[in-house]
Design a protein around this motif. Structure first.
Motif, short mmCIF file in Angstrom:
data_model
loop_
_atom_site.label_atom_id
_atom_site.label_comp_id
_atom_site.label_asym_id
_atom_site.label_seq_id
_atom_site.Cartn_x
_atom_site.Cartn_y
_atom_site.Cartn_z
N UNK A 1 0.83 -1.20 0.00
CA UNK A 1 0.00 0.00 0.00
C UNK A 1 0.87 1.25 0.00
N UNK A 2 1.98 1.22 0.73
CA UNK A 2 2.89 2.36 0.75
C UNK A 2 3.45 2.64 -0.64
N UNK A 3 3.79 1.59 -1.38
CA UNK A 3 4.29 1.77 -2.73
C UNK A 3 3.28 2.45 -3.63
N UNK A 4 2.03 2.06 -3.50
CA UNK A 4 0.98 2.69 -4.31
C UNK A 4 0.81 4.16 -3.95
N UNK A 5 0.85 4.47 -2.66
CA UNK A 5 0.71 5.86 -2.23
C UNK A 5 1.87 6.72 -2.72
N UNK A 6 3.06 6.17 -2.72
CA UNK A 6 4.22 6.91 -3.22
C UNK A 6 4.10 7.18 -4.71
N UNK A 7 3.49 6.26 -5.44
CA UNK A 7 3.33 6.42 -6.88
C UNK A 7 2.19 7.37 -7.22
N UNK A 8 1.09 7.28 -6.49
CA UNK A 8 -0.16 7.91 -6.93
C UNK A 8 -0.60 9.12 -6.12
N UNK A 9 0.08 9.42 -5.02
CA UNK A 9 -0.35 10.55 -4.19
C UNK A 9 0.77 11.56 -4.03
N UNK A 10 0.42 12.72 -3.46
CA UNK A 10 1.40 13.75 -3.18
C UNK A 10 1.75 13.80 -1.69
N UNK A 11 1.40 12.76 -0.96
CA UNK A 11 1.72 12.70 0.46
C UNK A 11 3.23 12.66 0.66
N UNK A 12 3.69 13.29 1.72
CA UNK A 12 5.12 13.20 2.05
C UNK A 12 5.44 11.78 2.50
N UNK A 13 6.74 11.46 2.58
CA UNK A 13 7.14 10.14 3.03
C UNK A 13 6.63 9.89 4.45
N UNK A 14 6.70 10.91 5.29
CA UNK A 14 6.20 10.77 6.66
C UNK A 14 4.71 10.48 6.66
N UNK A 15 3.97 11.15 5.80
CA UNK A 15 2.51 10.95 5.73
C UNK A 15 2.17 9.58 5.18
N UNK A 16 2.95 9.09 4.23
CA UNK A 16 2.73 7.75 3.70
C UNK A 16 2.96 6.72 4.80
N UNK A 17 4.06 6.88 5.54
CA UNK A 17 4.33 5.97 6.64
C UNK A 17 3.21 5.97 7.66
N UNK A 18 2.71 7.16 7.98
CA UNK A 18 1.60 7.28 8.91
C UNK A 18 0.36 6.57 8.38
N UNK A 19 0.12 6.72 7.08
CA UNK A 19 -1.08 6.15 6.48
C UNK A 19 -1.09 4.63 6.49
N UNK A 20 0.10 4.02 6.47
CA UNK A 20 0.16 2.55 6.45
C UNK A 20 0.52 1.95 7.81
N UNK A 21 0.50 2.80 8.84
CA UNK A 21 0.65 2.26 10.19
C UNK A 21 2.02 2.39 10.82
N UNK A 22 2.94 3.15 10.17
CA UNK A 22 4.27 3.36 10.74
C UNK A 22 4.52 4.86 10.89
N UNK A 23 4.15 5.45 12.01
CA UNK A 23 4.28 6.90 12.18
C UNK A 23 5.73 7.38 12.28
N UNK A 24 6.66 6.50 12.60
CA UNK A 24 8.07 6.87 12.65
C UNK A 24 8.64 6.85 11.24
N UNK A 25 8.91 8.03 10.68
CA UNK A 25 9.35 8.12 9.29
C UNK A 25 10.64 7.34 9.03
N UNK A 26 11.57 7.40 9.96
CA UNK A 26 12.85 6.73 9.74
C UNK A 26 12.70 5.21 9.79
N UNK A 27 11.85 4.73 10.67
CA UNK A 27 11.58 3.29 10.73
C UNK A 27 10.88 2.82 9.47
#
Length: 210
Positions: A160-186
């Motif tokens: 799901x994260x891969x799809x969001x990175x391809x199809x949305x303008x969410x930041x990396x941190x926001x993508x991580x948050x959206x798929x259940x990993x709020x820690x961007x570095x993790x």
């Protein structure tokens, strides 16, 4: 493999051989490996064998000189195309694995994990739903998916994260948050381990070929 005219003799004979191996996972049903449902013959007819040899040579040629380097997105797409062509050549000679129906109880579990990957039900609830013993559940689940239930949820989130990175303008941190990993570095570390590219690089390469 030895040539047809190779004969045994008391003397040692060295037969030059070249081996090229390729591994593929063809995901269906949200993460199941299609190949796990079939048995494939050890030897193929000459036509199928020649076709596979050609495809493997094309795969090898497309890897470039530095085989240790991370593949570009274009190379990954080319490999996927070759992989599906190989699958198309193999399925006509494949046979369904015996005992496949024994995994049917896990299909509802897969559906639940696909739909609720952000907050999956407790494992004990899934075990009860399957109607299997805990030991049988974990063994069958890994046979069917190649991973544990925890690993399956992780794989589903990364997809799901891969799809969001391809199809949305969410930041990396926001993508991580959206798929259940709020820690961007993790999240970035998990994504790079799974995909081979950091999220930012993956997004840039996707845009180059879109």
């Amino acid at each position: 493999m030895l040539p047809a005219n190779f004969r045994r003799s008391p003397e040692t004979q060295v037969v030059p051989t070249e081996i090229l191996a390729a591994g593929f996972i063809f995901e269906i049903h949200g993460g199941l490996d299609l190949l796990s449902f079939f048995d494939f013959p050890e030897r193929l007819d000459n036509i199928s064998n020649d076709r596979l040899r050609t495809l493997l040579e094309e795969l090898h040629d497309g890897m470039g000189l530095d085989e240790s380097a991370e593949p570009t997105l274009q190379q990954s797409i080319s490999r996927q195309r070759i992989g599906y062509t190989i699958l198309e050549a193999l399925l006509p000679v494949a046979t369904p694995k015996p005992g496949l129906l024994s995994h049917r109880r896990l299909l509802p579990i897969i559906e639940i994990l696909n739909e609720h990957y952000l907050l999956p039900p407790p494992l004990e609830e899934l075990v009860v739903l399957s109607g299997l013993s805990r030991t049988h559940f974990f063994r069958s689940f890994k046979e069917l998916t190649g991973v544990t239930p925890f690993g399956y949820v992780k794989r589903r989130r990364l997809r799901e994260a891969g799809l969001l990175l391809q199809e949305s303008d969410l930041t990396v941190a926001e993508v991580g948050q959206a798929v259940g990993w709020p820690d961007q570095f993790y999240f970035s570390r998990l994504f790079k381990e799974a995909v081979g590219l950091p999220p930012t690089v993956y997004r840039v390469q996707c845009k180059k070929i879109s």
